[in-house]
Each structure stands twice: as C-alpha cells, then as structure tokens.
Design an enzyme around this catalytic site. Structure first.
Site, PDB file in Angstrom:
ATOM      1  N   ASN A 504       0.842  -1.188   0.000  1.00  0.00           N
ATOM      2  CA  ASN A 504       0.000   0.000   0.000  1.00  0.00           C
ATOM      3  C   ASN A 504       0.883   1.247   0.000  1.00  0.00           C
ATOM      4  O   ASN A 504       1.157   1.833   1.045  1.00  0.00           O
ATOM      5  CB  ASN A 504      -0.914  -0.020   1.216  1.00  0.00           C
ATOM      6  CG  ASN A 504      -1.810   1.190   1.244  1.00  0.00           C
ATOM      7  OD1 ASN A 504      -1.977   1.862   0.228  1.00  0.00           O
ATOM      8  ND2 ASN A 504      -2.358   1.478   2.410  1.00  0.00           N
ATOM      9  N   ASP A 525      -8.892  10.821  -8.157  1.00  0.00           N
ATOM     10  CA  ASP A 525      -9.170  10.146  -6.891  1.00  0.00           C
ATOM     11  C   ASP A 525     -10.526   9.459  -6.982  1.00  0.00           C
ATOM     12  O   ASP A 525     -11.410   9.896  -7.706  1.00  0.00           O
ATOM     13  CB  ASP A 525      -9.183  11.170  -5.749  1.00  0.00           C
ATOM     14  CG  ASP A 525      -7.788  11.608  -5.379  1.00  0.00           C
ATOM     15  OD1 ASP A 525      -6.829  10.958  -5.844  1.00  0.00           O
ATOM     16  OD2 ASP A 525      -7.638  12.621  -4.648  1.00  0.00           O
ATOM     17  N   ASP A 526     -10.705   8.405  -6.187  1.00  0.00           N
ATOM     18  CA  ASP A 526     -11.942   7.639  -6.317  1.00  0.00           C
ATOM     19  C   ASP A 526     -13.160   8.364  -5.771  1.00  0.00           C
ATOM     20  O   ASP A 526     -14.275   7.902  -5.937  1.00  0.00           O
ATOM     21  CB  ASP A 526     -11.782   6.250  -5.666  1.00  0.00           C
ATOM     22  CG  ASP A 526     -11.345   6.369  -4.227  1.00  0.00           C
ATOM     23  OD1 ASP A 526     -11.245   7.499  -3.720  1.00  0.00           O
ATOM     24  OD2 ASP A 526     -11.084   5.332  -3.597  1.00  0.00           O
ATOM     25  N   ASP A 527     -12.960   9.525  -5.127  1.00  0.00           N
ATOM     26  CA  ASP A 527     -14.135  10.243  -4.632  1.00  0.00           C
ATOM     27  C   ASP A 527     -14.428  11.507  -5.433  1.00  0.00           C
ATOM     28  O   ASP A 527     -15.282  12.293  -5.056  1.00  0.00           O
ATOM     29  CB  ASP A 527     -13.959  10.595  -3.146  1.00  0.00           C
ATOM     30  CG  ASP A 527     -12.680  11.379  -2.906  1.00  0.00           C
ATOM     31  OD1 ASP A 527     -11.857  11.470  -3.837  1.00  0.00           O
ATOM     32  OD2 ASP A 527     -12.496  11.898  -1.792  1.00  0.00           O
ATOM     33  N   ASP A 615       1.110  14.455  -4.655  1.00  0.00           N
ATOM     34  CA  ASP A 615       0.732  15.393  -5.708  1.00  0.00           C
ATOM     35  C   ASP A 615       1.660  16.602  -5.729  1.00  0.00           C
ATOM     36  O   ASP A 615       2.022  17.104  -6.787  1.00  0.00           O
ATOM     37  CB  ASP A 615      -0.724  15.825  -5.549  1.00  0.00           C
ATOM     38  CG  ASP A 615      -1.092  16.099  -4.103  1.00  0.00           C
ATOM     39  OD1 ASP A 615      -0.194  16.033  -3.238  1.00  0.00           O
ATOM     40  OD2 ASP A 615      -2.266  16.388  -3.837  1.00  0.00           O
TER      41      ASP A 615
END
Lengths: 705, 737
Positions: A504, A525-527, A615
């Site tokens: 991870n 991002d997944d959200d 980022d």
C-alpha cells in the site's frame, strides 16, 4: 556490605574487560589498515592463470635502460588515415566491457649509442601516464587492450631525438606499424619550418596533439589537444578584478608583421586596447610591460574582456588556456587551426575567431559583441577551463573519453549537455516536440483506490461517459481485501483493468504501468465524482495543447511566509496557481516514469512513508524539469477537499495543511530551490460565459458547482 | 593498579604498531610523489615559447605559400576558405548571384535544368540572398545543372567544362558553390569524378566521404529525391509522442541488394540479422536489367521475404531504421527514416554526415560501424527508453527545420557559408540543434540568446515592461471621449507600460500635442509619422524606439481596459513566443471551393489572434521585415490589408503552436457612429481580400502554418462566485461580449 563491595568489584572488572576489548579491537583495526597499505600493488588476477601487474610509476631508479637499435626508419605518419581504415576496432569491446581498455607500456629509458636519453620523461607526460593508469579505462593486460599508450615522452619535439624516438617506438612489442597506439604531443615541429604535426614516423598511430591545422588533423581519428600552460599552477582567477580593458594582447612571441599591426591598432584605440610587451632587459617570462609599467603575467589577463591569441611560430599557443582560465574571452587568430577537443566543445560559445589577415578589424569585431554576451562567454570560458583543461589529468581523461565515444558512438555524449553550465540554457524539457497531441488515442484514467467501492463504481460510470476515455485503470492498493469480482462491476462500454498492488504505497499511483497505452493519463481520486463529462473532455483538449504540463482541476498555490521564513501551502481562493493536484489532473505518461525512476533525493520514499504529498512531489518534479507552471482548467469547483485523508474535524484539516506546508519546505530543500512557477490564468472554452446560443457551443456543462 | 599498567602496555603497543604502519604509508606516499617532483617540465618557458622572435617568413607566406597543401596534382583537393575563397567580395552583405539560364552566346542550345535543380535555382532566385548584380555578389551559383553527374544518367549535362570556360565570372570556381547529388558511375563510383574540374568552387554534395571532404570548405548535403518539395514540405510523421516508444518492430530495412561490386558487402550480409520478429531486414536482388543472370542462391528466398513487407508500414511501425550505404555512401533511406521519426541507424563507414559542421547528429541517430554489423541489434537493444524518446523527437526537429524542403536544404547550405565569413556572428550548437533552428534565428537581432522569445525561461522573462504601439488609420478627431483618447489613457494606467508609440497613418492632420491625454512620468510618448511609405509596411518594422521585448499592438479604435491589458501581459510573459491577444479569428478548409476560408464568426476554436489588440515579441518585427519573402510583403502592401494575418502565419511557422486568446472580449472595436467614418472593417471587399491573402500566404509558405486552439485563458477567479474584492482583475468581469 559484602554484597556492596562485591558489586563494586564486579563493576570494576566489567569496566576493565570492556576497555581491554575496545583497545584490542582498535589495535586490530589499526594493524589491518596498516597491512592493507602494505599491499598497494600486488597485482590482481586476470583472465586465465596469467597475472598482470599494474604498471609501477613510483620508482624510476630501477628503470631499465634500453639502447635504441640502429634500424631502418619505420613508416612515416600515414596522412590518409581515418578511423575506418587505420583503427582496428576488433581489438575493442572485449568481454562486453562497453568501453575502451587502455594499456600503458612499462617505463623504459631509451638511450642512443652514447648513452644519452633519447626522450627524457617530463613532469607533464608522467602526469598523463599516471592519469591513464588511474582512469576507468586502464588495463594491465595488453591482450585485452584496445588502445596502447607508449611511455615515451613525445610532448615537445624540441626535447627528443626525432629519428631515435621513431625507432624506439617501432621497437615496442605490440607496435604493428602504430595500429591503435596513441601518441601524445603538445609542441610539434622544430625550427625553422615548425610543422603543425609531430614529425615522428609513426605509421598508423593516433595522435593526440596540439596545434593541428585542418590539413594535418585527421578528423575522427586524431584528437586535438590544448597546449598545457606553463603557468597552470598560477591560474587562479580573482573574481573581483575589474575588467578595465576591452582588449588585451599579452603574447610576446608573435611575428613582427603582427606586432606592427597591433601597435597601429593600439595607437588608434589606446583607451580600449592594451598591448603588453616584454620588459626590456629582464629575462623574466612572467612580466609584461606597457608604457614603463610592469604587470604580472598571467594575472593581468583578469583585467581584460577579450584577449588576443595569435599564431606564433606554431599554430597553437598556451595563452589560450591562460585566457580561458581568467575568463578573458579569447580572440583566436590562427587560420585553419583545429581548436582543442573540437569534437566535443562548441567553441562558438566561448571564443571569437578572426582570420589573420583581418587582424586590423579586431576592434570592430569586439565592439560588435554585446555586454551580456561578453559576460556569458567569459563565464563559459572559465567553465570550460575548469571542466576540460585545468589539469593534465582532465586533459588526459577527456582525450580518452573522446576516443571511447568514437568506438561506442551509441553511448556518446552529444554536445549540448557537455557544454551547458548556464541557466538560460537549462536542459530542455524531455518533451520538447512542439506538437498538439493527437485526439484519437484518448486518455487512460488511473484511479488509485483502497476500499471505497461504491464511490469507485460511481466514478467509473461517470468516466466512461467522457468520449475520449480510452481505458480505466484501477490501482487496487488494498492488500487485505481483494478487488470486487468482475461480475459486480458496472457494465460499461470501455475497458476496465484492475491492478492489484503488492504494497500500500502512494507511489503506486504514478507507476508507469504497461497497461497505460496512451500518452495522456488522467489521475483521479476515487471520490472525485463531481466533474462532468464535458469538463473532463475539455481538460483533455487543453492537455493536448500543453502535453508537457500538468493540466487539471483543483489548483493550489504556495506563498512565502515572511514571519516564519517558510513556505506555506495555500488552498484559499487566490488569484494565483502554482500547483494542480493530481486528484483530478492530466499529464503525460513520461512523468509517471520520471516520478518512479528519477525523483530527486529521498522524496519518493518520504512520500511513501508519510502517505501524503505525492501530488506536491509530482508538481515539483514537472515544474523543475520544464520550468513551466501547471494549467488549471475551468472554474473552481466544490471538491470535497480532495487531499484530506479525513475531513471530519477542522483540527485535522488544519494539521493536514501544516503537514503539506512542511512538504513544500522539505521538497524545496531537496531541490535546492523553489521550482514551482506561479501563473494568474486558467483555461476555459473559447465561448465560456459568452452570450451565445448554447447549442452552438461545445463543452457546455462546465462550471456548475 | 595492575589493570592500569596493562592498559598502558596495550595502548602503547597499539600506538607503536600504528606508528610503524602509518609511518610506512607516509614513506610510501613520499615515494609516490618524488619522481613527479623531480622531473622537469615539458616546456622551457624561455626557449620553447617566449622571447624568441618568430621565424623570418611572413605570416601571409606561411599561411598560403609554404604549405604544399594548396595544390596537389593541379587539383584543388586541399582548398580551405582561407586559400580558395575571396572574402573581399563579401564585405558588405551576403548576396548570391545566379547565372541566367541563357548566358551562352555561342548559339548553343539553352539548357533546361532538371526539375530538381530548377527548384534549387528557384528558391535562391526568390530569396533574400539573391542579387542580379554579379558585382554585389559574394557567392555564385551556376545555371548549369550539376546535380546529377553520373554519366549514365539522362540528366547528365555534357561539355560542362567548356561551358564553364565560356563563363566570364567563373574565375576558376572561386566563390562558387556547386550543388551535386551524384558523382562517378558504374563500376567504381569515383567520388571526385564530376566530369569537370570544379576548381576552387565549394562543393555542396551528397554522399561525401570524410577523406575527400575539405573541412570548413565543402558542405555535405543529404541525398534527396527529385520530387522533394520545393518549399514548405511535408511534416514529420510523428504525431503522437508516446512513451516508451514501443513499435511493432525494433529495427527495419527494406531495399535493394547489390550482388557484387562496390557497396554490396553490407547489404548482402543483412540477412544474417533478419529474424522476422522484431528485426526485419529484407532485401531484393530484383533490380537492373541483368539481375537474373547474376543472381545468387539467396535471391529467390530474399525476394519472397522482401515481398511480404510493405515499406511504408515498416517505416511507421519500427523504432529504428537501418540506413546502409548504397553504391555511393549516401542513401535515400536516410531522409525517409528521419521524416518517419524512425531513428536512423547509420551503416556507412566514412560518410561525412550532412551539415555536420552545425548539426549534432548524436542527438538524432545511432552511428553503427559496418565492420561490426552483427553487433547492431545488440547495440540498438541496449539504448535506454528515455534516449530513444529523445532521439525520436530530435529526428522531427531536424527534419522540420533543415530537411523537409529543397528550400531548407539550400538555405542551410548558404547559412553555413555565411557564418564562415569574417565579422558575421556565429550561432552556436544550441541554436542550430533546437527549435526553431538557425534558419529562423537571426544573429543580427541580438547575439545574446535570451533576447529571443524561444530561449527564455518564462519566470525569468527579461524585463517587466512593454511598449504599446497604436496604429492610427482613421484619424478620428481626438477628444476626451474619443476611443483613441480613452485607449491611450487606459494603456498609460498600466504599471507595466514604458512607452507609447502612435503610428499616424492618416491623411487627417495629426492632433496637436496638447490634445493627447496626459501621461504619468514613467511613460514616454512618441508619434511616428512617415509619409514616404504606406505605413502598413511599417507596422511591423523593427523601429529603434522599440526596446522592450513585449510589444502591445493596438488599433486606434480598440476597446481595452487597463485590467485587460495587464492580464494579457501576464499571460504573454508565460508564452513570449506566441501572439497573445483578444480578437480571435479562424481559418478553415472550404471543400467546395477547394481553398482556404477566413471567418470572423464566433466559433469554438480559433487560429488567428489579430494584432488590433495583442502582445507579441519584438523579435517578430525583425523576422517580419528581414526574413519574410518579398513576395508576401508585396501582397500586403498592394492589398493594404492582411498584415495581421501574415504575422500570425509567421509566428505559427516559427513556433508550430497556435496563438493564445485571452478572456472574453469579442467585440474589440467601437461600432462606427453613423456612416461619417467608414472603417475598412465594414467593407465586404475587405473580407474577400483577406480570404485571398490567406490563400496567397499558404501558397508562398508552401503549407498552412496556422494551427487551431479551442481554449482561451481567463484570470484564475474569472466569474467565480467569490467576492469581487478578492479578484485581481475586476474590470475584466464588467466587459460584455
């Protein structure tokens, strides 16, 4: 009581034994070091059972004396040689070494029938041999060698007997008419003709020599050297010396014709040009005189902007080196001369050349050069001197490097990097092709996810509506849970690929996966489900125009906090942007590769350990290489604070901001500067917010919150 | 106590041991340096270098006379610029004279050069180098076609020698440049055999070998097809810059194989490397008339394999392309591979690379050695992905800037010669090997490269101010409410303006000094009024008053507020190489008419930003005036229109990027009040004229350089729902469209 005494005793003994152990260890170490020093050159084992000894350059007392046999003169220098005809390439590249191997002949003293040395060794030639032996190219084994260096000093033709030295060379065991032999020379020719190439009979040997003209220099075969300055140890430049003279001439061995020309120029330009002459009555080479004033040479060069280097009896002059070292831009007037290391040095950036017959125009030439250019050239001169010419060792290594590049051209350096010390010439962005990226291949969306399956599925459904989406790559970063089975995924028209990672780590998001087949990568991002298909499509359009930049949605900026003397991370609504977060941004796949392989310092590890700021690291990396700001697309959106790990509490949010400010501080310390660039613009569709019929616009659904 | 003694003993033992060994080492070291110190220097400062007078003969004599090099066997094999070129002819300007085609007076049939040579002549004749007056010329180009000197060829011109003798200006070739693609013929292909004596002429020749190349004198040019475009030229094939460069094939070649004779060995051995998977090297012996008689046992097999692969597909689908020598050293495959972005792997021992004086080929290709043919696949495989990526991009830069048309090849040749002349500024390797290249970088503009728009890091843009140039054509009366007055006032309010120039080009009288708006102290104000020439020719003139890098070009009726000006300037600083401005237009291909169309409609993209309100770099003024073909400038002058389109062509040609439109403003001109003043913009003819211009320009450039963009740049908080007070450029939001 007894127990206490016993304890003290015990303590004392313990201390005693520990000390003894320490002392023993130290002395053992010292002895080991001493022993290693004793065995510096016991030779090492090479192929098979033969042991080759590294050549011993430390002791000259026992050098064998070899009388030069009176024999027929060997073949003269073959002036038609080129690399393909005369150089035996089959001797090179043994055992896949990927570099040339150089053998140095053992030192011998060659004497004539009277017992006089034929070519006595000089300090500089000894330095060359030493540098070769110390270099990565050296081999003690002549069988695997590609290049042979005779240890006969041929630097100055005045110092050796030409005929006898030629004969001595031909006596070398692997001579074969000079094939793959390297002859070093700095002062060729002798009075009165002063040939421009050393007049030894060396057949097919390669010459590393100074003062070649374009007729004697065999391009691609010989190496052009500088004349090593006899003042080399005094060449210490004082940066505070003022350059009061536009032009200096300090050379004293030039032809009377030139001298009278220079005297004429001086009388016309006495405020700009100083003509230094030898001092009457003083036999001292390091003094120069001008109107009864005495100056020290070479230090006086530091007071000139341009220095004349004119052919003397020989073409090449050592004062070229002196001028370079002092940053006095040389004006070379020596027709047809090959400048030192012309193969790798772009001399147009450091010197001006002038034809000898145009000498009277020299003032026009130097006055034409702008102040900025002069400074730049001067700095470049000093840089060149320090890199290539400052010592016998660097001259030797550069020579071998040049030959190595010829034999292994696929590894050869090109001229720009070797010649780029200055900031205006910062290396180009590796994505320098001026091209609007093609639309057709589309982009690959890379989604790093841990366990938010619901939101992930929602995102995937949104993504596939973007026309230019090529593929969705889900990077499943959760090792404790496997990704949902393919049956449970939403049924969509575009390919979806799931990659299960082994660890991870945040850097998994930027790994250049083979599955990414397009140039453009959308990191999301997944959200981030609030971006519309129009917005993403337009983002891709903008990226196509700036394929070397990060192009995306959430923007941030950095500001210098004067009170804490630190950088601060800023996510407020500002008029500036300097970062675009990779929570929703396009960039070229190349940056993934750079992030994975070439991240400076320990940034990558630090990001992985702290699970934050990947980022910011990416923005630093790209801005540092391209020197350009990222591009923000479309108006501001209410992102649910995409960079927050958890955004329940205000305090957590605050500490998160602190952490990110620390990241900026840390990264800029690693880079040694602040690579981020700030801009005040963002990209919108051409007709954005124009009072214009909606149906004629493309990318309509942009800017809703 | 005992313990202490023991310590002492051990310690002293250790100390002694250290002294012994350490001392030994010291001794060793002194041994190491001693011979070095004792040796004498290789040079005796007094006797070897200094304080001896030069030998008697004068430098001139030693330069030219003493060398036996100049003439060997009455050929000019050893010419150098210093010995075979007359610099005196080149002191003023670098001009080229082309002999007229019908120069021969002896009634001999006038020669028609081959199409390829005609292209060479045409591009020079229409260039800025050309002069029709031989007394002004520095360089001479023959009208006699010398491209193909293979005596078996149909283009071979006979009696060249005698034709040359009749030319009065020939002067044994001095200051002439002779273009050649092929020399020698079957079976030896003697390189120096051009069928005539070139004398002291500079050879610009393809397939040159290092041994016959006269360094610093001759110029090696690439071998190009007769059909090579005259100007413009096709773009490189690389449209996608993907990383890593993964193509279906690693290394490819498809071409002829010579069964025997010169140059046959390498190609005959290629089949050893062919593996039909990632290394595809296929050859055929099926060429020439007599191949069947001479064919060897491999021919049939080779031919079958050869037919299985399509050459164009190989070019596009291979990472590296092999370029083995032909009969001569050069090969057409070289330019083909370069254009295709298929990194050339050269197998041509002794070839002098094209323009190697200035081009750093290590950045664009791999040099292999014919002697080590079998190692080629291994070498190619060992090249790291990042390097392949860079090599591939560089092939495109070089192709695009120096090789894609006959014009570029000829101009590059001339520029190389020009740089050799005395007192000409020399461009260094960085300029030559990066976009936009030396053909578009004029050293007369500045010798300091950061002064050019291409080499500045945006953050370090040289100066933080601009010069505004207002172009007045209408001459409307100047009152405090007139557009011009307000415009100048708005410009002067910007903190970045340093100078305002008004170019007055109207028959109306210039308003008196007192009528102009008052300006702040740091802004200087100048009026240019040149009546001798129409000012349209002057609009982009590199006027000495223009000093700042940024120029804000304005029409008198432009509507801009100070925020708009400041914002556009901030954007320009990030893109100094482009035109950044407000009014955008676009071009399109009109299929029905088969020509280019021009539109001012509001569209979703644009390709032109008009200079009625735009920032651009001062260097383009220089290029516009000094570089553009006289034909283009004439078009502008005659139509009294289109100068803004032309500068867009120019900038896009240089940068290969579209211009940039900033924020919302579309209507940038005041609507003319009534019909008292007719703006040329309302004239329908005006519009048709612009369409014509567009097509003329595209024809002269040889291609359409304009590129489209579909984004515009706005301030970061533009129309965002935050308080206006937070926004830096507030006035912009007030602008309606």
């Amino acid at each position: 009581m007894v127990a206490k005494q016993y304890n003290i005793l015990l303590n004392r003994y313990r201390r005693f034994f520990i000390t003894v152990l320490a002392v023993l260890l130290i002395s053992f170490l010292v002895i080991c070091v001493g022993l290693l020093n004793l065995l510096p050159s016991f030779g090492f084992l090479n192929s098979g059972s033969i042991i080759y000894h590294k050549i011993n350059l430390n002791n000259f007392s026992g050098v064998p004396r070899v009388p030069v046999v009176e024999s027929q003169l060997p073949a003269p220098r073959n002036d038609r040689c080129n690399y393909f005809d005369c150089f035996n390439v089959y001797k090179c590249g043994h055992k896949g070494s990927g570099k040339i191997l150089v053998f140095v002949y053992p030192v011998k003293e060659y004497v004539d029938h009277k017992g006089n040395a034929v070519a006595p060794m000089s300090k500089e030639f000894f330095g060359i041999l030493q540098a070769v032996v110390k270099s990565r190219y050296y081999t003690p084994n002549p069988e695997e060698a590609c290049l042979f260096v005779p240890s006969i000093d041929t630097l100055n033709q005045n110092r050796f007997n030409v005929k006898k030295t030629s004969q001595a060379l031909s006596m070398l065991p692997m001579w074969h008419n000079g094939e793959n032999h390297l002859i070093w020379n700095m002062l060729p020719g002798s009075p009165p003709t002063f040939s421009n190439v050393v007049e030894l009979n060396i057949g097919n040997a390669v010459i590393a020599g100074a003062g070649f003209d374009s007729w004697t220099y065999r391009a691609g075969f010989d190496v052009s050297l500088p004349v090593y300055s006899p003042y080399a140890d005094q060449l210490k430049f004082d940066p505070y010396q003022e350059r009061e003279w536009l032009l200096l001439s300090s050379q004293v061995n030039i032809h009377p014709d030139f001298e009278s020309e220079l005297a004429q120029i001086e009388s016309d330009n006495s405020d700009l040009f100083m003509l230094l002459e030898p001092c009457e009555g003083r036999e001292n080479a390091s003094l120069r005189c001008h109107q009864q004033k005495i100056y020290n040479y070479p230090q006086i060069l530091g007071s000139g902007k341009f220095c004349l280097v004119i052919r003397g009896a020989r073409l090449a002059q050592p004062n070229l080196m002196d001028a370079l070292a002092f940053g006095c831009v040389p004006i070379v007037a020596a027709d047809t001369m090959i400048l030192p290391f012309a193969d790798v040095i772009d001399w147009n950036r450091a010197v001006l050349t002038l034809r000898e017959s145009d000498l009277n125009n020299v003032m026009t030439l130097v006055k034409d050069v702008s102040e900025e250019r002069t400074k730049q050239m001067s700095a470049h001169c000093q840089w060149l001197y320090n890199k290539y010419f400052s010592s016998i060792e660097s001259i030797t290594i550069t020579t071998l490097d040049i030959i190595n590049d010829r034999i292994f051209p696929q590894n050869a350096r090109s001229y720009s990097p070797g010649n780029s010390p200055l900031k205006p010439y910062t290396p180009q962005s590796p994505l320098y092709l001026q091209l609007t990226a093609p639309k057709a291949p589309g982009f690959t969306a890379v989604v790093l996810t841990y366990d938010r399956v619901e939101s992930l599925f929602l995102l995937v459904q949104k993504l596939v509506k973007v026309p230019s989406l090529n593929k969705v790559l889900v990077v499943w970063n959760n090792q404790h849970k496997s990704p949902p089975p393919s049956s449970s995924w939403p049924k969509v028209s575009k390919p979806i690929k799931v990659i299960q990672t082994k660890e991870n780590k945040l850097s998994n998001r930027f790994y250049p996966y083979e599955e990414i087949e397009t140039e453009a990568v959308l990191h999301i991002d997944d959200d981030i489900v609030m971006l519309t298909a129009d917005e993403l499509e337009f983002g891709y359009e903008v990226w196509r125009e700036f394929p070397d930049r990060i192009v995306g949605f959430p923007s941030r900026t950095h500001v210098w906090d004067n009170s804490t003397q630190k950088w601060k991370y800023e996510s407020e609504w500002t008029n500036h942007i300097s970062m675009v977060l990779t929570g929703a941004a396009f960039h070229h796949k190349y940056w993934n590769y750079m992030y994975t392989t070439s991240m400076p310092g320990d940034i990558k590890e630090w990001v992985d350990n702290h699970m934050n700021c990947e980022d910011i690291a990416m923005n630093f990396l790209v801005s540092n290489i391209t020197n350009k700001a990222p591009i923000k697309v479309a108006p501001r959106k209410k992102f649910k604070c995409p960079e927050c790990v958890n955004n329940e509490m205000l305090s957590a949010d605050l500490s998160h901001m602190m952490e990110r400010s620390r990241c900026i501080d840390r990264f800029s310390a690693v880079y040694g500067l602040m690579p981020l660039r700030t801009v005040e613009f963002r990209a919108d569709p051409v007709l954005y917010k124009d009072a214009f019929p909606q149906k004629l616009k493309i990318n309509n659904n942009i800017g809703s919150l | 106590m005992q313990a202490k003694k023991r310590y002492l003993l051990v310690l002293s033992c250790a100390f002694l041991a250290y002294c012994y060994f350490g001392g030994y080492r010291l001794k060793n070291e002194s041994n190491l340096t001693s011979p070095h110190r004792m040796l004498p220097s290789y040079v005796d400062v007094l006797s070897d270098h200094l304080y001896i007078r030069d030998i008697e003969s004068s430098p001139q004599f030693r330069r030219i006379g003493s060398s036996t090099y100049k003439k060997v066997n009455n050929s000019y094999r050893n010419c150098r610029m210093e010995t075979c070129f007359d610099y005196r002819k080149c002191h003023s300007d670098f001009k080229v004279y082309v002999y007229p085609l019908n120069d021969e007076m002896n009634g001999e049939t006038p020669l028609t050069p081959s199409p390829a040579y005609q292209k060479v002549l045409d591009v020079i004749l229409e260039s800025r180098y050309y002069t029709s007056d031989p007394s002004q010329a520095c360089l001479f180009v023959l009208a006699i076609d010398t491209l193909d000197r293979d005596s078996h060829s149909s283009d071979y011109v006979r009696n060249v020698q005698s034709r040359l003798h009749r030319l009065k200006l020939w002067n044994n070739g001095r200051n002439h440049v002779v273009f050649n693609l092929y020399s020698g013929t079957w079976p030896d292909y003697v390189e120096d055999d051009l069928g005539f004596d070139t004398g002291e002429a500079i050879l610009a020749k393809a397939s040159m070998s290092m041994s016959s190349f006269r360094p610093g004198f001759d110029i090696s040019i690439p071998l190009f097809f007769k059909s090579h475009p005259e100007r413009g030229g096709d773009a490189g094939f690389v449209t996608s810059n993907n990383f890593p460069v993964t193509k279906r094939y690693l290394l490819a070649f498809k071409g002829k194989r010579y069964l025997y004779g010169i140059g046959s060995e390498t190609r005959n051995a290629l089949y050893h490397l062919h593996n039909d998977r990632d290394v595809v090297l296929v050859t055929t012996c099926r060429h020439g008339k007599t191949w069947k008689e001479r064919k060897d046992q491999r021919c049939d097999e080779d031919n079958a394999e050869f037919d299985r692969y399509d050459y164009d597909l190989l070019l596009q689908n291979s990472t590296f392309c092999l370029v083995p020598r032909g009969r001569r050293l050069g090969s057409f495959r070289f330019l083909e591979a370069l254009q295709a972005g298929c990194v050339p792997v050269l197998l041509s021992n002794g070839l002098q690379m094209p323009f190697s004086e200035v081009i750093d080929w290590n950045k664009a290709l791999i040099m292999a050695d014919e002697r080590l043919l079998l190692q080629v696949p291994e070498i190619v495989r060992s090249i790291p992905a990042t390097k392949v990526f860079a090599l591939r991009q560089q092939t495109q830069v070089l192709w695009d800037r120096y090789f894609s048309s006959v014009e570029k090849i000829v101009f590059t040749t001339l520029e190389i010669i020009r740089e050799r002349l005395p007192l000409q500024r020399k461009r260094d390797g960085i300029i030559w090997n990066n976009s936009p290249g030396a053909l578009l970088t004029f050293p007369e503009f500045s010798d300091f490269w950061p002064h050019y728009p291409f080499h500045i890091a945006p953050a370090a843009a040289a100066d933080d101010n601009f010069t505004a140039v207002v172009y007045c054509q209408l001459g409307a009366p100047l009152t405090p409410s007139s557009t011009l007055f307000r415009l100048i006032k708005n410009v002067a309010k910007s903190q970045h303006v340093s100078k305002i120039l008004v170019a007055w080009n109207s028959d109306k009288p210039l308003p008196p000094h007192s009528r102009w708006p008052p300006l702040p102290g740091h802004v200087s104000f100048h009026v240019l009024q040149e009546s001798s020439e129409p000012l349209i020719a002057q609009r982009f003139f590199p006027h000495p008053l223009l000093k700042s890098a940024a120029i804000l070009s304005l029409d008198e009726d432009a509507l801009l507020n100070t925020d708009e000006i400041d914002f556009a300037f901030q954007v320009w600083k990030s893109f100094p190489e482009r035109i950044v401005g407000y009014p955008a237009r676009s071009h399109y291909w009109d299929d029905a008419k088969g020509s280019w169309g021009y539109t001012s409609k509001w569209t979703n993209d644009y390709s032109i930003v008009l200079t009625g309100a735009a920032f651009y770099h001062r260097y383009y003024n220089y290029l516009y005036t000094e570089w553009l073909s006289p034909l283009l400038l004439k078009t502008v002058q005659q139509s009294h229109n289109c100068e803004d389109i032309l500068i867009n062509f120019l900038v896009s040609h240089v940068t290969r990027r579209p211009p940039i439109k900033v924020t919302q403003r579309k209507q940038y001109k005041e609507q003319p009040p009534g019909n008292s003043l007719r703006s040329p913009w309302n004239d329908p003819d005006h519009f048709i004229q612009r369409q014509t211009c567009l097509n003329t320009f595209a024809a002269v450039f040889g291609y359409m350089p304009l590129l489209r963009s579909n984004m515009r740049l706005d301030p970061v908080l533009f129309k965002d729902p935050v308080s206006n007070l937070r926004k830096k450029y507030r006035q912009i939001e007030l602008v309606g469209s």
